[in-house]
Write a protein that holds these residues in place. Structure first.
Motif, PDB file in Angstrom:
ATOM      1  N   LEU A  23      12.869 -32.790  20.412  1.00  0.00           N
ATOM      2  CA  LEU A  23      13.368 -32.848  21.776  1.00  0.00           C
ATOM      3  C   LEU A  23      13.410 -31.427  22.329  1.00  0.00           C
ATOM      4  N   LYS A  24      12.907 -31.221  23.541  1.00  0.00           N
ATOM      5  CA  LYS A  24      12.930 -29.900  24.154  1.00  0.00           C
ATOM      6  C   LYS A  24      14.280 -29.708  24.829  1.00  0.00           C
ATOM      7  N   ARG A  25      14.981 -28.621  24.466  1.00  0.00           N
ATOM      8  CA  ARG A  25      16.293 -28.338  25.029  1.00  0.00           C
ATOM      9  C   ARG A  25      16.277 -26.933  25.631  1.00  0.00           C
ATOM     10  N   ILE A  26      16.534 -26.856  26.925  1.00  0.00           N
ATOM     11  CA  ILE A  26      16.567 -25.575  27.618  1.00  0.00           C
ATOM     12  C   ILE A  26      18.006 -25.077  27.613  1.00  0.00           C
ATOM     13  N   LEU A  27      18.208 -23.924  26.975  1.00  0.00           N
ATOM     14  CA  LEU A  27      19.543 -23.356  26.836  1.00  0.00           C
ATOM     15  C   LEU A  27      19.837 -22.399  27.983  1.00  0.00           C
ATOM     16  N   GLY A  28      21.084 -22.375  28.394  1.00  0.00           N
ATOM     17  CA  GLY A  28      21.536 -21.434  29.410  1.00  0.00           C
ATOM     18  C   GLY A  28      22.399 -20.351  28.775  1.00  0.00           C
ATOM     19  N   TRP A  29      22.805 -19.405  29.590  1.00  0.00           N
ATOM     20  CA  TRP A  29      23.612 -18.290  29.082  1.00  0.00           C
ATOM     21  C   TRP A  29      24.970 -18.770  28.576  1.00  0.00           C
ATOM     22  N   ASP A  30      25.540 -19.803  29.183  1.00  0.00           N
ATOM     23  CA  ASP A  30      26.806 -20.359  28.690  1.00  0.00           C
ATOM     24  C   ASP A  30      26.632 -20.939  27.290  1.00  0.00           C
ATOM     25  N   ASP A  31      25.487 -21.560  27.037  1.00  0.00           N
ATOM     26  CA  ASP A  31      25.205 -22.083  25.697  1.00  0.00           C
ATOM     27  C   ASP A  31      25.163 -20.954  24.667  1.00  0.00           C
ATOM     28  N   ILE A  32      24.520 -19.867  25.032  1.00  0.00           N
ATOM     29  CA  ILE A  32      24.397 -18.732  24.114  1.00  0.00           C
ATOM     30  C   ILE A  32      25.769 -18.132  23.841  1.00  0.00           C
ATOM     31  N   THR A  33      26.575 -17.962  24.875  1.00  0.00           N
ATOM     32  CA  THR A  33      27.927 -17.421  24.706  1.00  0.00           C
ATOM     33  C   THR A  33      28.736 -18.310  23.764  1.00  0.00           C
ATOM     34  N   ARG A  34      28.645 -19.610  23.946  1.00  0.00           N
ATOM     35  CA  ARG A  34      29.375 -20.550  23.093  1.00  0.00           C
ATOM     36  C   ARG A  34      28.881 -20.465  21.644  1.00  0.00           C
ATOM     37  N   GLU A  35      27.577 -20.403  21.450  1.00  0.00           N
ATOM     38  CA  GLU A  35      27.021 -20.323  20.097  1.00  0.00           C
ATOM     39  C   GLU A  35      27.425 -19.017  19.406  1.00  0.00           C
ATOM     40  N   VAL A  36      27.366 -17.905  20.139  1.00  0.00           N
ATOM     41  CA  VAL A  36      27.779 -16.617  19.562  1.00  0.00           C
ATOM     42  C   VAL A  36      29.254 -16.660  19.194  1.00  0.00           C
ATOM     43  N   ASP A  37      30.089 -17.207  20.062  1.00  0.00           N
ATOM     44  CA  ASP A  37      31.529 -17.300  19.762  1.00  0.00           C
ATOM     45  C   ASP A  37      31.775 -18.135  18.505  1.00  0.00           C
ATOM     46  N   THR A  38      31.015 -19.212  18.328  1.00  0.00           N
ATOM     47  CA  THR A  38      31.124 -20.038  17.122  1.00  0.00           C
ATOM     48  C   THR A  38      30.717 -19.230  15.897  1.00  0.00           C
ATOM     49  N   LEU A  39      29.618 -18.502  16.009  1.00  0.00           N
ATOM     50  CA  LEU A  39      29.117 -17.693  14.900  1.00  0.00           C
ATOM     51  C   LEU A  39      30.088 -16.573  14.532  1.00  0.00           C
ATOM     52  N   ILE A  40      30.644 -15.921  15.521  1.00  0.00           N
ATOM     53  CA  ILE A  40      31.564 -14.792  15.309  1.00  0.00           C
ATOM     54  C   ILE A  40      32.742 -15.200  14.427  1.00  0.00           C
ATOM     55  N   ARG A  41      33.222 -16.422  14.583  1.00  0.00           N
ATOM     56  CA  ARG A  41      34.370 -16.878  13.791  1.00  0.00           C
ATOM     57  C   ARG A  41      34.067 -16.917  12.295  1.00  0.00           C
ATOM     58  N   GLU A  42      32.785 -17.003  11.934  1.00  0.00           N
ATOM     59  CA  GLU A  42      32.386 -17.038  10.525  1.00  0.00           C
ATOM     60  C   GLU A  42      32.106 -15.650   9.946  1.00  0.00           C
TER      61      GLU A  42
END
Length: 172
Positions: A23-42
């Motif tokens: 499935l093609k999923r176009i990510l926005g800057w809010d998606d990236i911010t959310r993903e980075v915040d999730t990653l940072i917690r680890e």
């Protein structure tokens, strides 16, 4: 055989991953911010150096470096993809830090996605060969696309099989 050739053999000898139409999923800057915040917690906050895999890892690495206050940032310029769905046989290292910059260091390796895993595994192996202690972090991990069924990134924000289009990708 030099280090880059040994890594190429390691990456080349892995079996082919199952191919499906994602499935093609176009990510926005809010998606990236959310993903980075999730990653940072680890992630820890005491890495000696960050090693960014170009080009996809540059923007996530910048955000992560700001949030973790990492200032010692190195670049691994690696080319694998030559177009959408087309790759070289092995990752091509255009630039890689000298061993002395990695030896004995805790190295946070950052990329956007572990797709086949070929680039990430090659970079991680080069860090190990240089004497560094690599920790690999990506925003997205695609286990079914991976050519390394018994391996994965140390940290990832999301598991997906989607075809991801990042905000910084040319094709939007």
């Amino acid at each position: 055989m030099d280090d880059a050739e040994r890594v190429g053999v390691l990456v080349s000898n892995v079996g082919q991953a199952r191919q499906e139409q994602p499935l093609k999923r176009i990510l926005g800057w809010d998606d990236i911010t959310r993903e980075v915040d999730t990653l940072i917690r680890e992630l820890r906050d005491d890495y000696d150096v960050m090693l960014v895999i170009t080009r996809g890892g540059m923007i996530p690495a910048c955000i992560i470096s700001e949030k973790l206050d990492i200032r010692n940032i190195l670049v691994a310029a690696v080319q694998l993809y030559t177009g959408i769905g087309t790759t070289l046989d092995d990752p091509n290292f255009l630039q890689f830090p000298h061993d002395t910059l990695l030896a004995g260091k805790s190295v946070l390796i950052v990329d956007d996605v572990w797709d086949s895993g070929r680039t990430a595994v090659a970079v991680r192996e080069r860090v190990r060969i240089a004497g560094g202690n690599p920790v690999l972090a990506v925003l997205h991990y695609k286990p079914r696309a991976s050519r390394f069924p018994d391996d994965r990134p140390d940290h990832y924000a999301e598991v997906t099989e989607d075809w991801l289009v990042y905000p910084w990708d040319e094709e939007r």
